[in-house]
Design a protein around this motif. Structure first.
Motif, PDB file in Angstrom:
ATOM      1  N   THR A 169      33.491 -44.446 -20.789  1.00  0.00           N
ATOM      2  CA  THR A 169      32.104 -44.480 -20.313  1.00  0.00           C
ATOM      3  C   THR A 169      31.281 -43.436 -21.070  1.00  0.00           C
ATOM      4  O   THR A 169      31.827 -42.438 -21.549  1.00  0.00           O
ATOM      5  CB  THR A 169      32.010 -44.170 -18.801  1.00  0.00           C
ATOM      6  N   ALA A 170      29.989 -43.698 -21.181  1.00  0.00           N
ATOM      7  CA  ALA A 170      29.115 -42.744 -21.866  1.00  0.00           C
ATOM      8  C   ALA A 170      27.718 -42.855 -21.276  1.00  0.00           C
ATOM      9  O   ALA A 170      27.307 -43.942 -20.855  1.00  0.00           O
ATOM     10  CB  ALA A 170      29.072 -43.052 -23.357  1.00  0.00           C
ATOM     11  N   ARG A 171      27.010 -41.747 -21.249  1.00  0.00           N
ATOM     12  CA  ARG A 171      25.649 -41.798 -20.710  1.00  0.00           C
ATOM     13  C   ARG A 171      24.735 -42.540 -21.680  1.00  0.00           C
ATOM     14  O   ARG A 171      23.914 -43.357 -21.291  1.00  0.00           O
ATOM     15  CB  ARG A 171      25.126 -40.375 -20.493  1.00  0.00           C
ATOM     16  N   ASP A 172      24.897 -42.256 -22.976  1.00  0.00           N
ATOM     17  CA  ASP A 172      24.056 -42.884 -23.995  1.00  0.00           C
ATOM     18  C   ASP A 172      24.928 -43.651 -24.981  1.00  0.00           C
ATOM     19  O   ASP A 172      25.962 -43.137 -25.424  1.00  0.00           O
ATOM     20  CB  ASP A 172      23.256 -41.817 -24.748  1.00  0.00           C
ATOM     21  N   VAL A 173      24.498 -44.856 -25.310  1.00  0.00           N
ATOM     22  CA  VAL A 173      25.272 -45.697 -26.227  1.00  0.00           C
ATOM     23  C   VAL A 173      24.370 -46.126 -27.384  1.00  0.00           C
ATOM     24  O   VAL A 173      23.240 -46.571 -27.165  1.00  0.00           O
ATOM     25  CB  VAL A 173      25.800 -46.960 -25.497  1.00  0.00           C
ATOM     26  N   VAL A 174      24.878 -45.963 -28.614  1.00  0.00           N
ATOM     27  CA  VAL A 174      24.140 -46.430 -29.795  1.00  0.00           C
ATOM     28  C   VAL A 174      24.887 -47.631 -30.369  1.00  0.00           C
ATOM     29  O   VAL A 174      26.066 -47.528 -30.698  1.00  0.00           O
ATOM     30  CB  VAL A 174      24.045 -45.320 -30.869  1.00  0.00           C
ATOM     31  N   PRO A 208      12.895 -53.237 -24.166  1.00  0.00           N
ATOM     32  CA  PRO A 208      11.860 -52.531 -23.401  1.00  0.00           C
ATOM     33  C   PRO A 208      12.381 -51.812 -22.161  1.00  0.00           C
ATOM     34  O   PRO A 208      11.898 -50.751 -21.810  1.00  0.00           O
ATOM     35  CB  PRO A 208      10.876 -53.651 -23.028  1.00  0.00           C
ATOM     36  N   GLY A 209      13.405 -52.343 -21.487  1.00  0.00           N
ATOM     37  CA  GLY A 209      13.892 -51.690 -20.271  1.00  0.00           C
ATOM     38  C   GLY A 209      14.986 -50.664 -20.532  1.00  0.00           C
ATOM     39  O   GLY A 209      15.456 -49.997 -19.602  1.00  0.00           O
ATOM     40  N   ALA A 210      15.396 -50.506 -21.799  1.00  0.00           N
ATOM     41  CA  ALA A 210      16.567 -49.665 -22.100  1.00  0.00           C
ATOM     42  C   ALA A 210      16.250 -48.187 -21.916  1.00  0.00           C
ATOM     43  O   ALA A 210      15.240 -47.695 -22.407  1.00  0.00           O
ATOM     44  CB  ALA A 210      17.025 -49.919 -23.528  1.00  0.00           C
ATOM     45  N   LYS A 211      17.142 -47.486 -21.180  1.00  0.00           N
ATOM     46  CA  LYS A 211      16.948 -46.039 -20.999  1.00  0.00           C
ATOM     47  C   LYS A 211      17.996 -45.254 -21.786  1.00  0.00           C
ATOM     48  O   LYS A 211      17.731 -44.182 -22.293  1.00  0.00           O
ATOM     49  CB  LYS A 211      17.068 -45.688 -19.519  1.00  0.00           C
ATOM     50  N   HIS A 212      19.199 -45.798 -21.870  1.00  0.00           N
ATOM     51  CA  HIS A 212      20.275 -45.056 -22.528  1.00  0.00           C
ATOM     52  C   HIS A 212      21.007 -45.892 -23.578  1.00  0.00           C
ATOM     53  O   HIS A 212      22.095 -45.527 -23.992  1.00  0.00           O
ATOM     54  CB  HIS A 212      21.274 -44.556 -21.471  1.00  0.00           C
ATOM     55  N   THR A 213      20.426 -47.043 -23.949  1.00  0.00           N
ATOM     56  CA  THR A 213      21.071 -47.892 -24.958  1.00  0.00           C
ATOM     57  C   THR A 213      20.157 -47.979 -26.168  1.00  0.00           C
ATOM     58  O   THR A 213      18.980 -48.336 -26.041  1.00  0.00           O
ATOM     59  CB  THR A 213      21.320 -49.312 -24.407  1.00  0.00           C
ATOM     60  N   TYR A 214      20.713 -47.637 -27.325  1.00  0.00           N
ATOM     61  CA  TYR A 214      19.912 -47.561 -28.549  1.00  0.00           C
ATOM     62  C   TYR A 214      20.514 -48.477 -29.611  1.00  0.00           C
ATOM     63  O   TYR A 214      21.685 -48.845 -29.534  1.00  0.00           O
ATOM     64  CB  TYR A 214      19.889 -46.127 -29.087  1.00  0.00           C
ATOM     65  N   VAL A 215      19.700 -48.800 -30.614  1.00  0.00           N
ATOM     66  CA  VAL A 215      20.181 -49.646 -31.699  1.00  0.00           C
ATOM     67  C   VAL A 215      19.742 -49.041 -33.030  1.00  0.00           C
ATOM     68  O   VAL A 215      18.727 -48.329 -33.095  1.00  0.00           O
ATOM     69  CB  VAL A 215      19.642 -51.094 -31.533  1.00  0.00           C
ATOM     70  N   GLY A 231      20.306 -41.499 -37.812  1.00  0.00           N
ATOM     71  CA  GLY A 231      21.084 -40.465 -37.133  1.00  0.00           C
ATOM     72  C   GLY A 231      20.188 -39.354 -36.601  1.00  0.00           C
ATOM     73  O   GLY A 231      20.320 -38.918 -35.450  1.00  0.00           O
ATOM     74  N   ARG A 232      19.242 -38.926 -37.435  1.00  0.00           N
ATOM     75  CA  ARG A 232      18.345 -37.839 -37.009  1.00  0.00           C
ATOM     76  C   ARG A 232      17.420 -38.309 -35.889  1.00  0.00           C
ATOM     77  O   ARG A 232      17.196 -37.608 -34.904  1.00  0.00           O
ATOM     78  CB  ARG A 232      17.520 -37.358 -38.204  1.00  0.00           C
ATOM     79  N   LEU A 233      16.895 -39.531 -36.053  1.00  0.00           N
ATOM     80  CA  LEU A 233      15.948 -40.054 -35.067  1.00  0.00           C
ATOM     81  C   LEU A 233      16.619 -40.241 -33.703  1.00  0.00           C
ATOM     82  O   LEU A 233      16.091 -39.818 -32.661  1.00  0.00           O
ATOM     83  CB  LEU A 233      15.388 -41.384 -35.590  1.00  0.00           C
ATOM     84  N   LEU A 234      17.818 -40.835 -33.702  1.00  0.00           N
ATOM     85  CA  LEU A 234      18.490 -41.105 -32.425  1.00  0.00           C
ATOM     86  C   LEU A 234      18.969 -39.810 -31.768  1.00  0.00           C
ATOM     87  O   LEU A 234      18.936 -39.681 -30.542  1.00  0.00           O
ATOM     88  CB  LEU A 234      19.658 -42.078 -32.644  1.00  0.00           C
ATOM     89  N   THR A 235      19.394 -38.848 -32.578  1.00  0.00           N
ATOM     90  CA  THR A 235      19.782 -37.548 -32.011  1.00  0.00           C
ATOM     91  C   THR A 235      18.596 -36.939 -31.269  1.00  0.00           C
ATOM     92  O   THR A 235      18.720 -36.450 -30.138  1.00  0.00           O
ATOM     93  CB  THR A 235      20.247 -36.590 -33.133  1.00  0.00           C
ATOM     94  N   ALA A 236      17.424 -37.004 -31.907  1.00  0.00           N
ATOM     95  CA  ALA A 236      16.224 -36.441 -31.269  1.00  0.00           C
ATOM     96  C   ALA A 236      15.915 -37.184 -29.967  1.00  0.00           C
ATOM     97  O   ALA A 236      15.623 -36.564 -28.937  1.00  0.00           O
ATOM     98  CB  ALA A 236      15.043 -36.531 -32.234  1.00  0.00           C
ATOM     99  N   GLN A 237      16.007 -38.500 -29.995  1.00  0.00           N
ATOM    100  CA  GLN A 237      15.664 -39.266 -28.791  1.00  0.00           C
ATOM    101  C   GLN A 237      16.648 -38.989 -27.657  1.00  0.00           C
ATOM    102  O   GLN A 237      16.257 -38.843 -26.501  1.00  0.00           O
ATOM    103  CB  GLN A 237      15.635 -40.759 -29.120  1.00  0.00           C
ATOM    104  N   ILE A 238      17.929 -38.890 -27.981  1.00  0.00           N
ATOM    105  CA  ILE A 238      18.936 -38.687 -26.930  1.00  0.00           C
ATOM    106  C   ILE A 238      18.849 -37.273 -26.352  1.00  0.00           C
ATOM    107  O   ILE A 238      19.043 -37.066 -25.157  1.00  0.00           O
ATOM    108  CB  ILE A 238      20.345 -39.001 -27.491  1.00  0.00           C
ATOM    109  N   THR A 239      18.509 -36.311 -27.210  1.00  0.00           N
ATOM    110  CA  THR A 239      18.444 -34.930 -26.712  1.00  0.00           C
ATOM    111  C   THR A 239      17.044 -34.570 -26.207  1.00  0.00           C
ATOM    112  O   THR A 239      16.786 -33.432 -25.834  1.00  0.00           O
ATOM    113  CB  THR A 239      18.862 -33.934 -27.817  1.00  0.00           C
ATOM    114  N   GLY A 240      16.124 -35.552 -26.240  1.00  0.00           N
ATOM    115  CA  GLY A 240      14.798 -35.333 -25.654  1.00  0.00           C
ATOM    116  C   GLY A 240      13.844 -34.545 -26.532  1.00  0.00           C
ATOM    117  O   GLY A 240      12.859 -33.995 -26.047  1.00  0.00           O
ATOM    118  N   GLU A 241      14.126 -34.502 -27.851  1.00  0.00           N
ATOM    119  CA  GLU A 241      13.201 -33.798 -28.754  1.00  0.00           C
ATOM    120  C   GLU A 241      12.081 -34.727 -29.192  1.00  0.00           C
ATOM    121  O   GLU A 241      12.236 -35.943 -29.185  1.00  0.00           O
ATOM    122  CB  GLU A 241      13.939 -33.345 -30.023  1.00  0.00           C
ATOM    123  N   GLU A 242      10.975 -34.143 -29.623  1.00  0.00           N
ATOM    124  CA  GLU A 242       9.877 -34.924 -30.192  1.00  0.00           C
ATOM    125  C   GLU A 242      10.277 -35.389 -31.590  1.00  0.00           C
ATOM    126  O   GLU A 242      10.929 -34.650 -32.327  1.00  0.00           O
ATOM    127  CB  GLU A 242       8.618 -34.052 -30.325  1.00  0.00           C
TER     128      GLU A 242
END
Ligand SMILES: Cc1cc2nc3c(=O)[nH]c(=O)nc-3n(C[C@H](O)[C@H](O)[C@H](O)COP(=O)(O)OP(=O)(O)OC[C@H]3O[C@@H](n4cnc5c(N)ncnc54)[C@H](O)[C@@H]3O)c2cc1C
Ligand code: FES
Length: 285
Positions: free
Chosen positions: A2-7, A127-134, A150-161
């Motif tokens: 299990t994982a909180r965030d899935v790419v 549109p409804g995805a909170k923790h699933t990324y592509v 990699g950089r973009l998704l890291t920022a999104q998962i860790t809540g950075e701008e």
């Protein structure tokens, strides 16, 4: 597991709730390679500017990695269309013309997806995805695009701008108008294959040489038939399990390929590459 965030970074998304297949056109590209004699390394990466692009580079080769392998790519095409043997021959001829001292010892092919607006799809899956990324649609530029993703998704998962999130957002709507012509062209191509491939003339099974496959008429329907080197016939349904387009045989790579969204199957119908997840149905001749 299990994982909180899935790419989902499986090239073509292995699950596609956002129906991204409507915005991705499959493209296959060929590669030929051979060891470079000492002193003849072109020493760099090159790409031709013409429409039918070729790229040239070398990579470490041999047990200790001290030799160099010349790697040349080109001849991109829609899977499940045309003569791939002839394409390999053209690419090899180009390689020999420019590198006459290199003996070509390897060849293979690769597949990627072109997004309809040419910008990769990186971010929340739908549109409804909170923790699933592509991360997909790199259009053959995924080594550099993958770094960006990699950089973009890291920022999104860790809540950075991240200033460029919107540009790559798979849910983007703003470019829809700009994207419309290529989106419609892609759908028209799919419709053309869906209908036109069903009207294709088919050869008789007896005419199939060993190592070849074709969609043939049999028992009032169509079968995708491959004759192996021992002469044994392998028959499967030609109907792609993704959305029903008809597959065609790639004789250079001995695989069934779907021209609509690029699914690939082995000669017994097993999935090699999605979006299809189910095998082609086995049939009896
Ligand atoms: C010879 C060559 C030269 C290239 N040169 C360049 C270049 O100079 N610059 C550049 O930017 N790009 C280049 N590319 C293109 C680049 O390699 C691709 O665009 C990139 O690899 C695509 O990345 P991806 O993550 O979308 O897919 P992939 O790299 O194909 O990764 C997808 C991963 O998902 C895994 N997977 C698939 N299905 C499943 C599943 N069901 N479950 C779990 N895992 C799964 C696969 O095993 C794979 O590891 C080159 C490619 C080739 C072949
Ligand atoms: S890959 Fe979509 S119909 Fe075959």
């Amino acid at each position: 597991m299990t994982a909180r965030d899935v790419v989902v970074a499986t090239h073509y998304p292995v699950f596609d709730r956002a129906l991204l297949f409507t915005r991705l056109s499959p493209r296959r590209e060929l590669v030929v390679a051979g060891p470079v004699p000492a002193g003849l390394d072109p020493d760099g990466m090159y790409i031709t500017p013409e429409e039918d692009t070729r790229s040239v580079r070398t990579a470490p080769y041999g047990e200790d990695g001290t030799r160099r392998l010349l790697v040349i790519t080109g001849e991109h095409f829609t899977p499940g269309t045309g003569d791939t043997r002839a394409r390999f021959d053209r690419l090899a001829a180009w390689a020999r013309r420019h590198f006459p001292d290199v003996e070509l010892t390897h060849r293979w092919a690769t597949q990627d997806n072109d997004p309809t607006d040419t910008v990769p799809l990186v971010g929340p899956l739908h549109p409804g995805a909170k923790h699933t990324y592509v991360a997909t649609g790199f259009g053959g530029w995924g080594m550099s695009g993958g770094m960006m993703a990699g950089r973009l998704l890291t920022a999104q998962i860790t809540g950075e701008e991240c200033a460029w999130s919107g540009l790559y957002d798979p849910r983007r709507l703003a470019p829809a108008v700009r994207e419309a012509p290529s989106f419609l062209k892609h759908q028209a191509q799919v419709a053309k294959h869906f209908v036109g491939d069903r009207l294709r003339p088919s050869p008789p099974v007896e005419a199939l040489p060993p190592g070849e496959g074709a969609v043939v008429r049999a028992g009032g329907g169509r079968l995708a038939v491959y004759r192996d080197e021992d002469g044994t016939l392998h028959a499967v349904s030609p109907r792609c399990t993704h959305m029903g387009c008809l597959v065609d045989f790639n004789s250079a790579e001995r695989a069934w390929e779907c021209p609509c969204h690029g699914s690939r199957f082995d000669t017994d119908g097993k999935v090699i590459q999605g979006p299809a997840t189910q095998p082609l149905e086995r049939r009896h001749l």
